[in-house]
Design a protein around this motif. Structure first.
Motif, short mmCIF file in Angstrom:
data_model
loop_
_atom_site.label_atom_id
_atom_site.label_comp_id
_atom_site.label_asym_id
_atom_site.label_seq_id
_atom_site.Cartn_x
_atom_site.Cartn_y
_atom_site.Cartn_z
N ILE A 97 22.39 -3.31 -0.64
CA ILE A 97 21.36 -3.12 -1.67
C ILE A 97 20.42 -4.31 -1.62
O ILE A 97 20.85 -5.46 -1.79
CB ILE A 97 21.99 -3.00 -3.07
CG1 ILE A 97 23.01 -1.86 -3.11
CG2 ILE A 97 20.91 -2.78 -4.12
CD1 ILE A 97 23.75 -1.77 -4.42
N SER A 143 15.03 -5.24 -4.16
CA SER A 143 14.22 -4.21 -4.81
C SER A 143 15.02 -2.95 -5.14
O SER A 143 14.47 -2.00 -5.68
CB SER A 143 13.04 -3.84 -3.91
OG SER A 143 13.50 -3.31 -2.68
N GLY A 144 16.32 -2.92 -4.80
CA GLY A 144 17.15 -1.76 -5.09
C GLY A 144 17.22 -0.76 -3.96
O GLY A 144 17.91 0.25 -4.06
N GLU A 145 16.53 -1.02 -2.85
CA GLU A 145 16.56 -0.11 -1.70
C GLU A 145 17.90 -0.25 -0.97
O GLU A 145 18.45 -1.34 -0.88
CB GLU A 145 15.41 -0.45 -0.75
CG GLU A 145 15.37 0.43 0.49
CD GLU A 145 14.31 -0.04 1.48
OE1 GLU A 145 14.16 0.62 2.52
OE2 GLU A 145 13.65 -1.07 1.21
#
Length: 600
Positions: free
Chosen positions: A318, A321-323
């Motif tokens: 992860i 940015s949460g991607e």
């Protein structure tokens, strides 16, 4: 070195002869002056004349100097006795003076020996010191003395250094200037690092320490640090190169203590979305998604064990940015600051995985399309072939004449050939799209060969000779190898010249990793150009050596080649025009690992 001269059984140098001459001259002069003075009764200064030859001789030749002092005392006392007898005071004074000659000589010998022992000790320390030592004059920097260690260090000999100045030893004017600045400060200096030049003008790093012996002479010790300096420079260069490699590498790199990040390069920062400072101190496991953390813990748990670490492992991370991104990790144990650490290469394969998924989806769509095409192509052929066979089985019932029956037979044959072509096209297309699974089993090779010959009726069409050990077995897909053998036998039958002969021979060897099964014919042969083309799919039948159409489907050899390649083997061909051709099937004795690929 002075030349030696043999005289009266002894060896003397030119310096010894000169000294002996001086001593003899001074002694005779003292005796003569003393005799004249006593005869003329001039004064009492004459005893001091004997001290010149005595001191000179005693300093250079201690034993001979004592003997000379005794001789001078006797001669002096004799001269006084002959000249002043019976003056009792003068006689006793002469005797005391003679004794004083010997005492002075003994005192000179004693103190001279002390000086010489001290000098010898100093010279021994100077010459045998493990450190280089140089004595030079403060005003003009002329080298007075240099020991062998300095000479050997710089490639000179001691005599050459004695003719040089200290300033000439430096490799550059900048090093000279820095040295003179420290020397001019008036302080004794320790551990001054500088660079000398060897006799061949190569730079040589040294460590200097100096102090003033007096107002004119400086003593300087020289320590060789060239090897240490070069090693340090190499370490600095290696560190710089390592930093350049890590910072400019497109692959993410992190150094960890267990899973705690100690260092992260820019590529990993781009991958994770965190800055290098944010990465430092962060636990790498925290960036792994929850579903993969158990596997990651097992992977990381082996980093500090004796057991070998897996070559690679893939995890999902992860980013800041949460991607979610995929990466393959490669772990290498290293030492950092004398402590064990780990170097982890993080290869971002997110795009590759997405591409692979798209490829798999494309393959699946193509397989569906091929199945639909197969169904659409086969559907209209089945009733046509069925009606033709119905008419041919009972032509009289349908009022079919003999001429019409022959036409219908040709039509049925063409339709069946078209069906075979469609099946081969579909099979070849499937092989190109995906790797068809192999149904491995252990079977008798001779049994497989006999079954193929019987099913194809090849023993009726030609003379077939088999040379295969009865107990020979293969571990392979029997059905697919039977198809390969059937295609090669059909090919051999088609091209052989009457009387047709086929030889099937096993050519394996215990030292070779492949089984070799050869099918040889007595056909027209294959040209070099045709050898490159025979395994390529064709839309028509193959062509013989003379260019005529053979009527054999051109895709059969291509399919046979694919089947052998799936086993990890290949097919080779040897051919001689108008003599025949030999097709050899090479099958691995050991079942290949998944992913191995052997292309012919």
């Amino acid at each position: 070195m002075e030349r030696q001269i043999a005289l009266w059984g002894h060896r003397f140098t030119h310096t010894d002869i000169v000294r002996f001459t001086v001593i003899a001259s001074l002694t005779l002069s003292s005796i003569l002056i003393t005799a004249i003075t006593l005869a003329q009764n001039i004064g009492a200064l004459y005893p001091q004349l004997f001290y010149f030859p005595i001191l000179y001789a005693t300093y250079f030749y201690p034993r001979r100097g004592i003997i000379l002092a005794g001789i001078c005392g006797i001669v002096y006392e004799c001269l006084v006795y002959f000249s002043l007898f019976p003056d009792t005071f003068a006689l006793w004074s002469a005797t005391g003076q003679a004794v004083l000659f010997v005492c002075v000589a003994l005192a000179v010998v004693y103190f001279t020996n002390l000086i010489r022992v001290s000098e010898a000790r100093y010279r021994s320390i100077f010459e045998n010191s493990l450190l280089g030592v140089i004595l030079f004059e403060k005003n003009n920097f002329k080298i007075r003395l240099a020991n062998q260690q300095v000479a050997g260090m710089l490639g000179y000999n001691v005599e050459e250094l004695s003719g040089m100045t200290f300033a000439e030893l430096f490799s550059s004017h900048d090093f000279q200037r820095r040295f003179f600045e420290h020397l001019g400060s008036g302080e004794d200096i320790r551990n001054f690092e500088t660079c000398f030049a060897t006799k061949t003008k190569e730079p040589h790093w040294v460590n200097l320490s100096w102090s003033r012996i007096d107002d004119t002479v400086v003593s300087c010790s020289v320590i060789d640090i060239n090897t240490e300096k070069l090693v340090r420079q190499e370490a600095v260069d290696s560190s710089t190169q390592y930093r350049q490699v890590t910072e400019n590498s497109p692959t993410g790199m992190v150094i960890t203590d267990r899973t705690r990040i100690l260092f992260a390069n820019p590529a990993f920062s781009i991958f994770s979305g965190y800055t290098p400072d944010e990465c430092t101190g962060k636990d790498l496991a925290d960036s792994v998604i929850v579903e993969d953390r158990e596997r990651f813990a097992a992977f990381a748990g082996r980093w500090d064990t004796v057991a070998p670490v897996p070559d690679r492992a893939e995890f999902r991370f992860i980013t800041k940015s949460g991607e979610i991104r995929r990466a393959v990790l490669y772990f290498t144990p290293i030492t950092r600051n004398n402590r064990p650490a780990g170097l982890i290469n993080v290869i971002d394969n997110t795009e590759w995985e997405e591409y692979r998924e798209r490829v798999e989806q494309t393959k699946e769509r193509r397989r569906e399309m091929m199945r639909a095409v197969a169904h659409e192509l086969r559907t209209p052929l089945q009733p046509v072939l069925g009606y033709l066979n119905l008419l041919l089985q009972d032509p009289k019932s349908f009022g079919v004449t003999e001429e019409t029956r022959q036409i219908l037979e040709r039509c049925a044959k063409s339709v069946d050939q078209e069906r075979q072509i469609i099946n081969q096209m579909l099979e070849l297309s499937v092989l190109e799209v995906e790797e068809t699974g192999l149904d491995y089993s252990v079977f008798s090779v001779r049994g497989m060969v006999n079954a193929v010959i019987a099913n194809g009726g090849y023993a009726i069409k030609a003379e077939v000779a088999i040379d295969i050990p009865p107990d020979l077995v293969f571990e392979a897909d029997r059905q697919k190898l039977s198809y390969v053998l059937d295609v090669l036998l059909t090919n051999g039958m088609t091209y052989s010249k009457p009387p047709k002969k086929i030889w099937i021979t096993y050519r394996g060897s215990p030292t070779l990793p492949f089984h070799r099964l050869a099918i040889q014919d007595n056909g027209v042969g294959i040209t070099e150009t045709q050898l490159d083309e025979i395994f390529k799919p064709k839309n028509d039948g193959g062509t013989g050596s003379l260019g005529q159409s053979t009527g054999v489907p051109g895709r059969s050899l291509a399919i046979a080649k694919k089947y052998v390649q799936l086993h990890g083997g290949y097919i080779s061909v040897d051919s001689i025009m108008n003599i025949g051709s030999t097709f050899t099937i090479h099958i691995p004795k050991k079942r290949p690992d998944k992913g191995d690929n052997h292309d012919a």
